[in-house]
Each structure stands twice: as C-alpha cells, then as structure tokens.
Motif scaffolding. Structure first.
Motif, PDB file in Angstrom:
ATOM      1  N   ALA A   1      -3.715  -0.429  -2.276  1.00 52.58           N
ATOM      2  CA  ALA A   1      -2.789   0.574  -1.722  1.00 52.58           C
ATOM      3  C   ALA A   1      -3.431   1.307  -0.547  1.00 52.58           C
ATOM      4  N   VAL A   2      -4.715   1.646  -0.676  1.00 55.90           N
ATOM      5  CA  VAL A   2      -5.412   2.347   0.402  1.00 55.90           C
ATOM      6  C   VAL A   2      -5.471   1.460   1.638  1.00 55.90           C
ATOM      7  N   LEU A   3      -5.864   0.201   1.440  1.00 54.48           N
ATOM      8  CA  LEU A   3      -6.033  -0.684   2.589  1.00 54.48           C
ATOM      9  C   LEU A   3      -4.706  -0.942   3.291  1.00 54.48           C
ATOM     10  N   ILE A   4      -3.690  -1.271   2.517  1.00 56.12           N
ATOM     11  CA  ILE A   4      -2.400  -1.597   3.139  1.00 56.12           C
ATOM     12  C   ILE A   4      -1.850  -0.385   3.876  1.00 56.12           C
TER      13      ILE A   4
ATOM     14  N   VAL B   1       1.134   0.079  -6.684  1.00 54.76           N
ATOM     15  CA  VAL B   1       0.639  -0.144  -5.320  1.00 54.76           C
ATOM     16  C   VAL B   1       1.783   0.058  -4.329  1.00 54.76           C
ATOM     17  N   LEU B   2       2.926  -0.549  -4.641  1.00 61.44           N
ATOM     18  CA  LEU B   2       4.088  -0.398  -3.759  1.00 61.44           C
ATOM     19  C   LEU B   2       4.438   1.078  -3.576  1.00 61.44           C
ATOM     20  N   VAL B   3       4.510   1.799  -4.693  1.00 61.67           N
ATOM     21  CA  VAL B   3       4.887   3.210  -4.626  1.00 61.67           C
ATOM     22  C   VAL B   3       3.903   3.992  -3.742  1.00 61.67           C
TER      23      VAL B   3
ATOM     24  N   THR C   1      -0.656   8.373   6.573  1.00 60.22           N
ATOM     25  CA  THR C   1      -1.546   7.566   7.413  1.00 60.22           C
ATOM     26  C   THR C   1      -0.981   7.457   8.830  1.00 60.22           C
ATOM     27  N   THR C   2       0.330   7.310   8.938  1.00 60.64           N
ATOM     28  CA  THR C   2       0.931   7.263  10.272  1.00 60.64           C
ATOM     29  C   THR C   2       0.667   8.569  11.012  1.00 60.64           C
ATOM     30  N   LEU C   3       0.813   9.670  10.306  1.00 60.84           N
ATOM     31  CA  LEU C   3       0.549  10.982  10.913  1.00 60.84           C
ATOM     32  C   LEU C   3      -0.894  11.066  11.418  1.00 60.84           C
ATOM     33  N   PHE C   4      -1.840  10.673  10.565  1.00 60.84           N
ATOM     34  CA  PHE C   4      -3.253  10.716  10.974  1.00 60.84           C
ATOM     35  C   PHE C   4      -3.480   9.933  12.255  1.00 60.84           C
ATOM     36  N   PHE C   5      -3.088   8.660  12.226  1.00 64.01           N
ATOM     37  CA  PHE C   5      -3.385   7.788  13.361  1.00 64.01           C
ATOM     38  C   PHE C   5      -2.606   8.197  14.596  1.00 64.01           C
ATOM     39  N   ARG C   6      -1.376   8.593  14.381  1.00 65.17           N
ATOM     40  CA  ARG C   6      -0.575   8.991  15.533  1.00 65.17           C
ATOM     41  C   ARG C   6      -1.234  10.181  16.234  1.00 65.17           C
TER      42      ARG C   6
END
Lengths: 302, 295, 371
Positions: free
Chosen positions: B98-101, B160-162, B171-176
């Motif tokens: 889950a972390v990696l994906i 994992v899906l959840v 994660t999107t927020l972090f990278f963005r």
C-alpha cells in the motif's frame, strides 16, 4: 524536415500532453468513485429504510429523525463537544507554551523535541492501551499514589460514566500536543528576526516581545492548529475504542464510535449512515471555510 | 528565535534563576511525555505477581521477557492463540504494497499536475485533495459492500486497496507541493534537450525527489500501520492487522488480565513506527505539517 | 545558423491577448534583443520561438522552414534560462551531454563535443562537479555550454544575466558578445535591462503590452524613438519630457514652454522635418535626453547655432564622476541635464543651460507617437 514529420511530432506533442491526463486519470477515477461516489451512496442509505442489509427504498428523513431521538446519539454529541473543546484548548495552550519554552536557545533542544513529539508516531490503539493501564483504578495511578502515602487519593474516571470522556482527553492531549508544539515552533522560527531586533531596540521586554509581536504575527498558525485539532476530534475513534470502549455503557461514545457500533454491531445501517452524514457535515463546516480562505490567500502557490 | 542570550534578561543571578526554572519546567514536561513509555517498558518486563505487588513506577526486580515471548507467540486473539506475530506479518503485507503503490501514484500525479498542466488540472487536484478531509465513517458502509462485491472482503488485498485509495490524496498533495517549488525551467530545458514525459520524470525529476519520497513513505507507513478503523471494519479473524489484534488481546474479558502481556503487545505494535520516527524524525515532522489537516 | 521570421504572430490566453500581431525578421548571424518591462510579452514570444508554447495565429519560420507545429527538440534551437535550469542531479559533463544523449549521439562524439565546449568556455576543471558546487557565474557558463554543444540554428537566451551580481553581469555581457562575434550565430535574447539591449543587440525589438513598439538598430532606437514609451524606456537617465507648444518665431519654428513664469523659446534647427509645420500652434511633448541639455556651450551665442541657451534654477545635483546630473524644474516637472563636473553649480543657484536642438524629439501628446 518535411510536412509529414511535423504532423508526426504534432501527434507526439498531443500524446505528450495527454500522457499527463492519462497518468492522473486512474487516481481521479478512484477518487470519483471511492470518495464522491461513496458519499452519495451513504447519503442515499441515510434516506433509505436500511437496517440489517442495505435496501434502497426511500424513507425520507426517517433515519435522521430516529437518530436524533436516540439518547445515545445525544450523549455522543455532548461528549464530542466536551472532548473537542477541552482537547483543542489544552493542546493549543500546551503546544504554544512548549514551543515558546523551546525557543529560548535550549541546550538539547533536539532531544526534547523528539520526546515531546514521539507520541504522534504511535497508533491511537497503543496510546489507549497504555493509558488504560495507567488510569485503571486497581493497579494504576491510584495504587501508585496510595503506595506513595496518599491514602485518600481516588482516581476512577476510567470506570466512572460521568468522567470517562475526560480520560480520553488526557490521552489525546498526550498524543497530539507535541505535534501542535512542532507547528508553533516552526512558525516561531519563521518570524522575521529584524522585527524582534527592532522591538528589542525599542526597549521591549522579552514577554512583551512574545505577547505583543511574535504571537500575534503567528496567528494564522493558531487557525491551522485549531482546524487540525477539530478535525482530529471529530474523527476520533481508535482512542475511545482502546481506552474506554465507549463505556461504561455508552457514556464515552463519540459520533465516530456511535456510527461504527450502529453499522457493525447493531445492524442499523440507516441510522449509521445518517450519523456518518452528520459527521461529514461537521467536518465540512470546519474545513471548507478554512480551505477557501487558505487557497484564496495562498493563490500563488496553490 | 527570540534569543535570551542577547535579548533580554538582566544579567547575573536573575538570569541564572530564570534559566534554571526554564529547564526545570522542560524536564517536568519531558517526564510527562516519557511516563507512559516508561510504564509500558517496565510493566512488560515484570511478572504478574510483581505487577500486583509493586506500583506503576517501580522498576522490575527481576527482568523477564516472558511477557514479550507470550505476546509474540502465544497470546489469544479471539479463538486463535498463537500470539501477535501472524498479525504483525499481516500488517507488513498490508503496509508495504500500500505504501509503495500510493507513493508511486502520488509522485506521478504530482508531477503531471505541476509540470504538464492541462486544462482543469487545478480542479482535479482540488477534488483529489478533498479526499484528505473526508471523515472515513462516511465511506465505511459503501466500502464494505464494494469489497464484498469484489470478493476481497476480509483480505489483506482489500485493505491494501482501501489504504491506497484513501492515501492517494495525501501522497499527491506531498508531491504536488514539492514539485511546485521545482522550477518549470528545468522541464523546459529538458524538453528542448529532447526528453519526453517519462524521460524527464525518470532522469530529472525523480532523482531530485529524495526527501519528499522519504516523507511520503514515512507518512503512509505510519498512517497505514497505525490504522484501526479500516482494519476493524474490513478484516476479521486471521487477516486482521496488528492494531486490531492488539485491541483484541487487551479487551479480552476471559481469563486473568495479563497487563505485562498487554504492554509487550502494545510495544511490539508501536515499535515499527517508533523506530521510523527515531531514525527519520525530520521527515516525519515534515509529513505531519504537510498533511496536517488530517485525521 | 539561420534567419528567423515571425509573421503576424499572435498569442492569446483565454480572452487575454498577450501578443498582438508581431512581425519580425532577422538575418542569419544577427543578435536580436527583445526588451520591455515585465509582462510585455517578451518571454512569451521567446517561448513561442522555442516551441514551449504554441502561437494562436501566424507563422514562425527558421530559415525557410515553418516551425509552428514542430516539437522543440526538432527545431534545432538551444536555450539558456534565467535560472540556468541545470539538472541538479547530474554533473556538469552530464548536463552538457544530456541533449546529445537523448538524440542518440554516440559516447565518443559526446566526449569530443563536451571537451570542445568546455575549452571554449574555460570550464574544463568543472566538468565533474554538480551544479550545487558551482558559483553563479560558473552555472551561467555551464548553461551556455549546454546550449553551445548542440550547435543549433538559433540560440535563445531568457534573461540569462539577471541572477548575477552587477560586476559579473558586465563581464558575462562582454563574454556573450565575444562569443557571438566568434561563432557568428543567430541569437534571440530577452532582457528587461535596456543597457544589455543596447550593448549586445544588432537589432532591438522594444515591446510593451504585447505590442511591438519599435524594431530597429540600437542607435536608431536611441536617437529616433517611435513613441514616448520607447523614448523613456531606452537610455538612462531617461529622456526628459516637457509639455510645450510649437510656435512660429519670426519665420522659424520654435518650441516654447513655461519656465516658472518665464517663457522659454527654443528655435528648431533649420533642417527640421517638414512635418513639423503642421503642428505650429499646437501642443506637443518636447523630448530631450539629458546629454542634449548641458552647461553653456561655446558658440551657442552665435545665430543659427544648434545650441540654444536658457536659464534655470538648479534644484539638486547628482555627481556620477564623469558627469554631474543636474536637476532643474521646468513647468512643474523635474528635468535632468548632464553637465561637466567643472561647470556644475550648487543647488539653489541659477545656471545657463544649452539645449542641443539636434538631439530633440517631438511627440503628439495624445497618441504619444513621434511627430
């Protein structure tokens, strides 16, 4: 290079542009389904006759009416107000105090910061487990005080239905106040040094500098901290489960545990959905205005 | 930093006294924050009799790891009495993928949303971001129905899906936010150099994303490892993550209450995230502040 | 090497028109400087040439090839950025060869190319460093090296010197000029610094509000600015503007304006353009550069001299060493005269100034265009 290669590169360029969309699409689709779709789904359930199994017959506001007629829901709401209010105020006070104290060129500041903040790395279940042990009236704090010679010391909040919710406050403050400290400390470090120098040149004392200049200038952080804490409070679930289990009885229920109990133990899916929608509404009421002002204010990087 | 050495306090005795008071207060607070950890460790090293005879703060007379051994190998979770170790591995099997994906998807999203902006990119981001603030109670019921329909209810795959789905917004927020601060000129230069979307991502952007990758991994790992709500709602029996097992052990009403085992199990559950915190505290704090509006 | 043509190029963002019908042609080997205040569209124009943005209308040609829809990497251009945009994770050598590598140039050829460029720019000793280990000036060189190594048709420079300190900026300016002489390459260079524009360009394009204000050689732009904006933007200190009137002064056309209650009459030189005649009796804006307004010149008393004298009170003086900028007040406006230091007086004193009528410009006060 001829015309054909320029169309080709045109195609490539449009593929490149679309690559970006293609990459984001799965996440966006997931969000549409799992967030927005599910919210609508839950909203719908709350308007249905669902009990044990989800059914989708329209029942209007019936579930909301039943929800608000439940004594237990009122307890949960009341507890949320008590818990949220105390949790926010104490965390703000402690966080701010610790940040200001740490801001005084403390030796071993790094170590202290680590100590104040480590609870945030723990699961609320772990926190609940250890505080449950510390606060248990039989062998915990009470016995420790007795053995230390304070024979009349009594501390049974954990099993006292009037006070159980306050034990949740104790544990939650322990866990989250260090984080608030970190937020404030970062803000203090961001205050313009020249302003402090100027105030010092003007003869202001250190407390004056803090109360008159520094703390007012980090006001936005207070707002952020309040939003973070309020959000944490509304969603609090694990801690209550591990510490009091919502008990004694349902005296320390919060909306989150109420919702869970209705959904997975009482087979009241409709009421459960209605309570979830109430929680969503509460969070939105806090978050939306905040985000709106944040995004408007920080348009440049947002 | 308002600096007491240069600003303020009159010299001499008063200064020394104030500094002393300052340190005293800080030490008292440290004791408050360390106390539960101290209690957890000492209790887990005591025998049950010693717990009954002594107090919270008494050190173990005889250090014994029996409770740790019992918690790991023998403690009963429900009807299964083989310790918390299988649940530890459940949590690992759930957290790692889950972390990696979610981190990979977050990195790609952040990159696409900042460096190859398309019309509506901001709206897409805002809509993704909204997911960070939703109280998860509102998705519990539909999710359990959906997981059932997909045939992955009560499974690690389901969890994992959840976790991927609801971790994505963070994660999107972090990278963005990280990529926003990387100059666009870098991408322009690489475009003129002839590199395309994935080449730029792989050769230019990813190599300079080290810190935010660490932040994202730590944040996601802590969140997923510590999660209880999803674990309790979407798993049962043998597939449950460690937090659920811990709660189960602690709240078992049958038999003698084994506080030392509870504490050992709690420590075992908290150890991975504590370790991460000690090793990479800087990134942990960064993640907290970046994704601070969360639950 | 190649020529560059912009034919009726337009660019809109939504309903905002950021570039309005730009027409430009430069020959092979020219040094074009796009200059203007921020937001004038010069960077957008450069991005259009680079292919980082697409034009809404019009045609861009390099040589005879229309490149509107050609991907940047196929335009055979190279660009130097304001922030240098060096890839932080790569060494200097990698930075320079990245573009070649993407294009499939063999390793041995890449090595040769990087050696040549490093020699040319004297950065041989930096090749194995990372960008973070370089000074501003060194980064600048590497950024240029990355452009040079590709041997492109056109070099694009986007404010490449604005992140350097003043001294280094002047040095690099000279170096870029030398490089241009040596390579004879076609260069398009964006800057907001008019001195950079003047010193580097073979032709300058002055822009404002998405409109090309003037496109000409530096000297011509300086002497005959098309409008008041160009006149004020190019040159430092900038041109003085005085609200005046054209009158017939005993058969000669003269400029007249008010000097604190006194009327100053400055007859124009005999070979002034015919077009001035139609403006007699009308308001004009009288523009004169500081160096056209000096201490009293010898021969200025002779009839028919290009120099015309008048008296004014000195308000402030600003010595620069070579000249003393003398500020006077004419018609409520501060006017700067460039005076030789030994002829300068103290503030508050009256002084006689000579206006060089060969160096004047007249503008229409409503359209602000040159008359």
């Amino acid at each position: 290079m001829g015309a054909s290669s320029s169309t080709e590169s045109n195609l490539m360029a449009s593929l490149q542009r679309n690559l970006s969309k293609i990459v984001v699409a799965p996440s966006f689709a997931a969000s549409l389904f799992f967030v927005y779709g599910f919210i609508i789904w839950t909203a719908w359930m709350a308007f249905s006759k669902s009990r044990m199994m989800p059914v989708y017959d329209w029942a209007g506001l019936r579930q909301y009416e039943r929800l608000w007629q439940m004594e237990r829901w009122h307890v949960a709401i009341e507890n949320l107000l008590i818990f949220g209010g105390l949790f926010i105020v104490i965390c703000l006070f402690l966080g701010c105090l610790l940040a200001v104290l740490l801001d005084q060129r403390i030796r071993a500041e790094g170590v202290l910061r680590t100590v104040f903040l480590y609870p945030m790395a723990l699961s609320f279940i772990v926190t609940g487990t250890v505080w449950k042990w510390i606060l248990n009236p039989g062998l915990g704090l009470e016995k420790m005080m007795h053995d230390l010679g304070w024979a009349t010391f009594k501390f049974d909040w954990l099993v006292n239905s009037d006070f159980a919710i306050y034990t949740v406050v104790i544990a939650a403050v322990w866990q989250a106040s260090g984080f608030i400290m970190a937020m404030f400390l970062a803000a203090l470090r961001g205050v313009d040094q020249d302003i402090i120098r100027a105030a010092y040149m003007d003869g202001a004392s250190l407390p004056r500098i803090y109360f008159g200049i520094i703390i007012p200038s980090i006001r936005p952080v207070f707002l952020s901290a309040i939003v973070v804490l309020a959000h944490l409070a509304v969603k609090s679930f694990d801690l209550v489960i591990a510490l009091t289990g919502g008990g004694p009885g349902y005296s320390s229920d919060l909306p989150a545990t109420f919702m869970y109990t209705m959904a997975f133990q009482r087979n009241q899916l409709g009421i459960s959905a209605a309570s979830a929608m109430m929680m969503l509404a509460t969070v939105m009421a806090i978050i939306v205005p905040y985000l709106y002002s944040e995004l408007r204010g920080g348009k440049k990087n947002g | 930093m308002a600096d007491l050495q240069t600003y303020g306090q009159d010299s001499g005795l008063k200064h020394t006294l104030l500094r002393g008071l300052l340190y005293l207060v800080l030490i008292l607070f440290s004791i408050y924050y360390l106390f539960p950890l101290f209690v957890m460790v000492t209790t887990s090293l005591k025998s049950l009799t010693e717990i009954r005879e002594g107090t919270l703060i008494s050190l173990p007379r005889v250090v014994t790891f029996d409770a740790w051994n019992y918690a790991w190998n023998e403690a009963c979770v429900g009807v299964e009495c083989s310790g918390i170790k299988t649940f530890f591995w459940n949590s690992v099997q759930m957290a790692v993928p889950a972390v990696l994906i979610s981190t990979i998807l977050g990195a790609l999203n952040g990159y696409a949303l900042t460096k190859f902006r398309f019309k509506g990119a901001n709206i897409v981001f805002a809509m993704l971001l909204f997911g960070c603030f939703v109280p998860f109670q509102v998705v519990l019921l539909p999710m359990s129905v959906t997981l059932g329909k997909l045939g992955i209810a009560n499974s690690t795959t389901g969890l994992v899906l959840v976790h991927v789905v609801y971790g994505l917004c963070f994660t999107t927020l972090f990278f963005r936010n990280y990529y926003v601060s990387i100059p666009d000129e870098l991408v322009k230069a690489a475009t003129i150099d002839g590199a395309g979307f994935f080449t730029i991502f792989w050769r230019i952007i990813l190599p300079i994303s080290g810190p935010i990758i660490v932040v994202s991994i730590i944040w996601q790992f802590t969140q997923i490892w510590n999660d209880f709500l999803f674990g309790a709602s979407f798993s049962s029996g043998g597939s449950a993550p460690m937090t659920v097992a811990l709660n189960n052990i602690v709240n078992t009403t049958t038999g003698v209450k084994q506080y030392n085992v509870d504490m050992a199990a709690a420590l075992l559950t908290g150890l991975p995230t504590l370790l991460v915190y000690v090793l990479a505290g800087k990134y942990f704090v960064r993640g907290l502040t970046a994704g601070s509006v969360k639950g | 090497m190649a020529s560059l043509t912009l034919d009726k190029v337009r660019k809109t963002f939504g309903s905002v028109e950021v570039l309005k019908e730009i027409n430009l042609t430069i020959e092979d080997g020219e040094f074009l400087v796009l200059v203007g205040p921020s937001g004038c569209g010069k960077s957008t124009l450069l991005n259009l040439i680079a292919g980082l943005e697409t034009s809404s209308d019009g045609e861009i040609r390099i040589g005879d090839r229309v490149i509107n829809n050609v991907h940047p990497k196929d335009r055979n251009i190279a660009m130097v950025f304001q922030s240098y945009a060096l890839y932080p994770n790569m060494t200097v050598r990698k930075n320079i060869t990245f573009g070649l590598e993407i294009r499939g140039v063999s390793a041995s050829e890449r090595d040769k190319a990087v050696d040549d460029v490093a020699h040319l720019l004297q950065i041989e000793n930096l090749l194995d460093r990372k960008p973070s280990q370089l000074s501003g000036g060194q980064r600048q060189r590497v950024a240029m090296g990355r452009a040079l190594v590709r041997n492109p048709d056109i070099f694009l420079f986007d404010e490449p010197l604005s992140n350097l300190d003043a001294k280094l900026r002047v040095d690099m300016r000279t170096e870029i000029k030398k490089l241009h002489h040596r390579l004879g390459s076609t260069i398009v260079y964006v800057t907001h610094d008019q001195i950079e524009a003047m010193t580097l360009a073979s032709r300058i394009a002055v822009m404002k509000g998405g409109i090309l204000q003037q496109f000409d050689t530096p000297q011509h732009i300086y002497e005959k600015p098309n409008n008041m904006f160009v006149a004020g933007f190019i040159g430092s200190p900038s041109m003085n503007f005085i609200e005046a009137k054209l009158v017939d002064d005993n058969g000669r056309i003269a400029v007249t304006f008010d000097n604190n209650g006194q009327k100053v009459v400055l007859p124009l030189v005999a070979d002034s353009p015919e077009s001035y005649k139609s403006w007699v009796g009308k308001d004009v804006v009288f523009g004169i550069r500081p160096e056209g307004l000096t201490h009293k010149r010898t021969g200025s008393d002779q009839p028919g001299s290009q120099y015309v004298n008048f008296d004014a009170k000195v308000e402030v003086i600003e010595p620069t060493g070579a000249d003393t900028m003398t500020v006077i007040n004419l018609g409520g406006k501060e006017i700067v005269a460039r005076v030789r230091p030994d002829r300068a007086t103290n503030p508050g004193e009256m002084m006689t100034f000579s206006a060089d009528m060969n160096q004047i410009s007249l503008f229409d006060p409503t359209t602000e265009l040159r008359i």
